[in-house]
Design an enzyme around this catalytic site. Structure first.
Site, PDB file in Angstrom:
ATOM      1  N   GLY A  48       0.402  -2.389  -3.444  1.00  0.00           N
ATOM      2  CA  GLY A  48       1.590  -2.056  -4.205  1.00  0.00           C
ATOM      3  C   GLY A  48       2.177  -3.310  -4.813  1.00  0.00           C
ATOM      4  O   GLY A  48       1.955  -4.417  -4.299  1.00  0.00           O
ATOM      5  N   LEU A 111       3.220  -9.418  -0.691  1.00  0.00           N
ATOM      6  CA  LEU A 111       2.666 -10.453  -1.573  1.00  0.00           C
ATOM      7  C   LEU A 111       3.710 -11.523  -1.897  1.00  0.00           C
ATOM      8  O   LEU A 111       3.351 -12.622  -2.310  1.00  0.00           O
ATOM      9  CB  LEU A 111       2.132  -9.818  -2.865  1.00  0.00           C
ATOM     10  CG  LEU A 111       0.968  -8.835  -2.687  1.00  0.00           C
ATOM     11  CD1 LEU A 111       0.634  -8.164  -4.012  1.00  0.00           C
ATOM     12  CD2 LEU A 111      -0.259  -9.535  -2.113  1.00  0.00           C
ATOM     13  N   HIS A 152       8.167   0.507   1.165  1.00  0.00           N
ATOM     14  CA  HIS A 152       8.153  -0.947   0.930  1.00  0.00           C
ATOM     15  C   HIS A 152       8.455  -1.252  -0.543  1.00  0.00           C
ATOM     16  O   HIS A 152       9.266  -2.128  -0.849  1.00  0.00           O
ATOM     17  CB  HIS A 152       6.780  -1.499   1.347  1.00  0.00           C
ATOM     18  CG  HIS A 152       6.615  -2.973   1.186  1.00  0.00           C
ATOM     19  ND1 HIS A 152       6.420  -3.828   2.254  1.00  0.00           N
ATOM     20  CD2 HIS A 152       6.606  -3.758   0.078  1.00  0.00           C
ATOM     21  CE1 HIS A 152       6.305  -5.069   1.798  1.00  0.00           C
ATOM     22  NE2 HIS A 152       6.402  -5.062   0.484  1.00  0.00           N
ATOM     23  N   GLU A 153       7.809  -0.518  -1.446  1.00  0.00           N
ATOM     24  CA  GLU A 153       7.997  -0.782  -2.885  1.00  0.00           C
ATOM     25  C   GLU A 153       9.396  -0.374  -3.350  1.00  0.00           C
ATOM     26  O   GLU A 153      10.021  -1.079  -4.144  1.00  0.00           O
ATOM     27  CB  GLU A 153       6.920  -0.066  -3.709  1.00  0.00           C
ATOM     28  CG  GLU A 153       5.488  -0.511  -3.418  1.00  0.00           C
ATOM     29  CD  GLU A 153       5.293  -2.011  -3.363  1.00  0.00           C
ATOM     30  OE1 GLU A 153       5.949  -2.740  -4.138  1.00  0.00           O
ATOM     31  OE2 GLU A 153       4.486  -2.480  -2.538  1.00  0.00           O
TER      32      GLU A 153
HETATM   33 ZN    ZN Z   1       6.292  -6.550  -0.963  1.00  0.00          ZN
END
Ligand code: ZN
Length: 188
Positions: A48, A111, A152-153
Site C-alpha cells: 500500500g 515504507l 494503515h493507509e
Molecule cells: Zn505506511
C-alpha cells in the site's frame, strides 16, 4: 516514474490530507500520479502507498497484495494473518464506516519508517466507503491482512502512523525482527 518515499519526521506525514473533488479525480494529473504511485509501491516493494508518503496531502491511496509477495511466505503464516492476494485498488476519500469489535495483533511495517516493525492491534474487519479512480462511489468489506492494509493507509490520510497505535515495547529493527520475532510471528 518512481517517486521518492518520505520518511517519518516529514511534516506532510502528520497533516490530515484533503479530499479530492470529481474534477481532480478524472484529471490526467491524477491518472499519472496513480500510475507513479503504483510503480513506486511495486518497486519498494509494498502492499500500500498513500499520497502523503510521496509528499501530497490529498486523500488518495493505492493498495495491492500481489501473489509474488505471498509466494515466498510460509502457508501457516499466511493462514495466521488471513493474508490473501488483493487486486490493485485505488482508494479516494475513503472512510471507515464500520469496524469489527475483534482486534488482532501482528507486526507491521511502513515504507515511511524504513527498517522497522512493531506489533499493532487492528480491527479484524472493516467496511469502507470511497471513490474509485473514475470518481464512482464504492464500498468494500475487508478482513484479515487486507483489513490491516486498508486501516494503515487510511491512517496515513489522517496524519496517523502505526507508531501512534503500536505496542511501543515491541518496536524493533527489521534485522532484529528477522532474528528474534519472525519465527514466532508465523506461529501466532
Ligand atoms: Zn505506511
Amino acid at each position: 516514474m518512481r517517486l521518492k518515499i518520505l520518511q517519518a519526521g516529514d511534516p506532510v506525514l502528520r497533516e490530515p490530507a484533503r479530499p479530492l473533488d470529481t474534477q481532480e479525480i478524472v484529471s490526467d494529473t491524477l491518472k499519472r500520479l496513480i500510475q507513479d504511485m503504483r510503480e513506486t509501491m511495486y518497486d519498494a516493494p509494498g502492499v500500500g502507498l498513500a499520497a502523503p508518503q510521496v509528499g501530497l496531502a490529498i486523500q488518495l491511496a493505492v493498495i495491492e497484495d500481489r501473489d509474488e509477495l505471498l509466494r515466498n511466505l510460509p502457508t501457516d503464516e499466511l493462514a495466521a494473518k488471513e493474508r490473501r492476494s488483493v487486486p490493485f485498488q485505488v482508494l479516494i476519500n475513503p472512510k471507515i464506516v464500520r469496524s469489527g469489535q475483534k482486534h488482532i495483533e501482528f507486526h507491521e511495517g511502513c515504507l515511511s519508517l524504513a527498517g522497522f516493525q512493531a506489533v499493532v492491534p487492528r480491527a479484524r474487519e472493516v467496511a469502507v466507503e470511497y471513490l474509485d479512480e473514475e470518481g464512482r462511489p464504492r464500498s468494500l468489506e475487508a478482513s484479515g491482512w487486507y483489513a490491516r492494509i486498508v486501516q494503515h493507509e487510511i491512517d496515513h490520510l489522517n496524519g496517523i502512523l502505526y507508531i501512534d497505535r503500536m505496542h511501543s515495547r515491541s518496536f524493533t529493527s527489521l534485522d532484529n525482527w528477522n532474528r528474534f520475532w519472525k519465527p514466532q510471528s508465523a506461529a501466532r
